[in-house]
Design a protein around this motif. Structure first.
Motif: not given
Length: 520
Positions: A391-416
């Motif tokens: 998470l630190a690498n993905l979010i940090g990479n998005a903040l550094k090279h992308g643009g704010s705001p960075v959106r993080v969405a968490v989803r789950a089903d039975e197995d994944e």
């Protein structure tokens, strides 16, 4: 990833292919044998048929010609009915096996007499044959007779017959003969059955020969296929036993030479890779001690930077920054070395995914720049430290090279479990997308000394793989930003075989987890 049934499935498919080749060989042999047997049987049947019919026909026609010369030729030019009948009966009695029909005229009226009216009447004689018999032939150098003997094979009431006719030379009655060919038909039917049995036996024999040939040819091919599969599975010491001097033996020798060369090359590459890995690991370990001391000194200098000469303060800040960057690089190299050596292990725990994401963001003071969409209570069994690294690498990479705001969405089903990190920057160039997870890859050649080392995303994807998951990257369909999608199993312990793997490394901590990657 391939499931546990992968080798079995490949073996079944290979068996099917092998069987299919065997079937094709059998079919080819059977077709060749069938064509040869049918051709030979057909030619034999045709030759025998012609021989039998010609022999019977020649004998019957010769005898009939003699009977006409001896019996019918003595009749008057206009015989009566009884005279014709008597002559027909004598001719039939002299040559048992056929019936005789004589026709003539008496007082201008046609007269017909048969040796057996129930068996042979004028209606049984084809009209075309009657016309030929009664037609006077022109006399030429090669033809000294006005009337000739004509014959025809026909079927009457389901029985084959030979019908022949001729007329007395110089005038007189015409005679017709009817001979049954039923016996010849039975003989030919018996011959056909015999040839059919011979054809069937030839097919069976060819199938047995094809089976033997296929076994002889395909057994070495099967051994070669098995050896190739073992070689593909990494058993580089696989070799074939070579016997004989034919093409298959040459192929086996070629395979052995190729396998030997491949084994040597792989061994050399493995040795060089192991040497490089050991060098990186040793270098990283050796650098940690002086780096620890340098880092401590740099932190002291940073604390005293405000009291230093303004001309020296920038240099102090640069030293501190580069020291931290070097420290992070060493930690990342050690982490990569553990992945390459296969010593990286999971320390599994059951965690609330939303709490883990929140803790990662909060620890790095990114709360104001990150929009989190995560439902509380989504539990997963995974390695919390490695999830934090990802998470630190993905979010940090998005903040550094992308643009704010960075959106993080968490989803789950039975197995994944699925975590999506989306930024609002310019996106990732299409030519860069295939390389974003490559080690030391930086999209901009003009930034070779950027803060990132080019290892962050590669470490993130390795941590996903060790969980049995993966990370993918693509651009947003609306063209506004890049999207990284992390997929992990909700129970990494189950995929690991049901055994919780305790981590052997304590190094690498969160300091190597900061999102300082130059991939975008």
């Amino acid at each position: 990833m391939s499931g546990p049934d992968g080798p079995a499935r490949r073996s079944v498919l290979a068996g099917l292919r092998w069987t299919s080749l065997r079937v094709r060989v059998l079919i080819v042999f059977a077709l060749v044998a069938l064509v040869a047997a049918v051709s030979a049987s057909g030619i034999a049947y045709w030759l025998n048929r012609e021989a039998v019919l010609t022999r019977t026909q020649d004998a019957a026609l010769g005898d009939f010609r003699r009977q006409m010369q001896n019996g019918a030729a003595s009749l008057p030019m206009e015989p009566t009915g009884p005279e014709l009948r008597s002559a027909a009966e004598r001719m039939a009695d002299s040559s048992p096996g056929y019936h005789v029909l004589l026709t003539g005229t008496h007082d201008g009226k046609p007269v017909v007499a048969s040796s057996d009216l129930d068996a042979f009447t004028k209606l049984d004689v084809p009209e075309s044959l009657q016309k030929q018999v009664n037609k006077k032939q022109p006399l030429k150098n090669g033809n000294s007779h006005e009337y000739h003997l004509f014959w025809q094979r026909t079927t009457i009431r389901g029985t084959p017959y030979l019908v022949a006719g001729t007329k007395i030379i110089g005038g007189g009655p015409a005679g017709y003969m009817l001979k049954s060919l039923d016996q010849e038909r039975e003989d030919l039917n018996s011959l056909a059955w015999s040839l059919g049995v011979a054809t069937a036996l030839a097919l069976i024999g060819s199938a047995l020969l094809a089976q033997g040939a296929a076994t002889t040819v395909l057994r070495p091919v099967q051994r070669l296929g098995d050896a190739a599969r073992k070689l593909g599975e990494g058993k580089l010491d696989t070799r074939l036993v070579v016997s004989g001097t034919d093409e298959l033996a040459d192929l086996s020798r070629t395979f052995n030479r190729a396998a030997g060369s491949l084994e040597k090359q792989v061994a050399d590459m493995s040795a060089r890779e192991e040497s490089s890995r050991r060098f990186v690991a040793d270098m990283s370990h050796e650098l940690r001690t002086p780096l620890t001391a340098i880092t401590a000194v740099a932190e002291v200098l940073e604390d005293e930077a405000d009291n230093l000469d303004p001309m020296i303060a920038p240099a102090v800040h640069l030293v501190v920054s580069e020291t931290r960057r070097l420290n992070d690089l060493v930690e990342n190299l050690m982490e990569v070395t553990r992945f390459d050596a296969g010593t990286a292990r999971l320390v599994l725990d059951t965690v609330d995914v939303a709490d883990q994401v929140t803790a990662c963001i909060d620890a790095r003071a990114w709360l104001d720049a990150v929009d989190l969409d995560a439902e509380r209570g989504l539990m997963a069994r995974l390695d919390p430290r490695r999830l934090d690294v990802i998470l630190a690498n993905l979010i940090g990479n998005a903040l550094k090279h992308g643009g704010s705001p960075v959106r993080v969405a968490v989803r789950a089903d039975e197995d994944e479990l699925t975590i999506e990190v989306r930024d609002h920057g310019p996106g990732i160039p299409e030519e860069v997308l295939p390389h974003v997870f490559d080690r030391f890859y930086k999209a901009s050649a003009s930034r070779p000394r950027s803060e990132g080392s080019g290892l962050g995303l590669s470490i993130a994807v390795e941590n996903a793989h060790i969980h049995g998951g993966d990370i993918t990257a693509h651009n947003s369909p609306d063209g506004r930003g890049a999207v990284f999608v992390l997929r992990l199993p909700r129970d990494a312990e189950r995929l690991a075989g049901g055994a919780e793997r305790a981590g052997g490394e304590q190094a690498g901590g969160d300091r190597g987890a900061h999102g300082k990657d130059g991939a975008k």
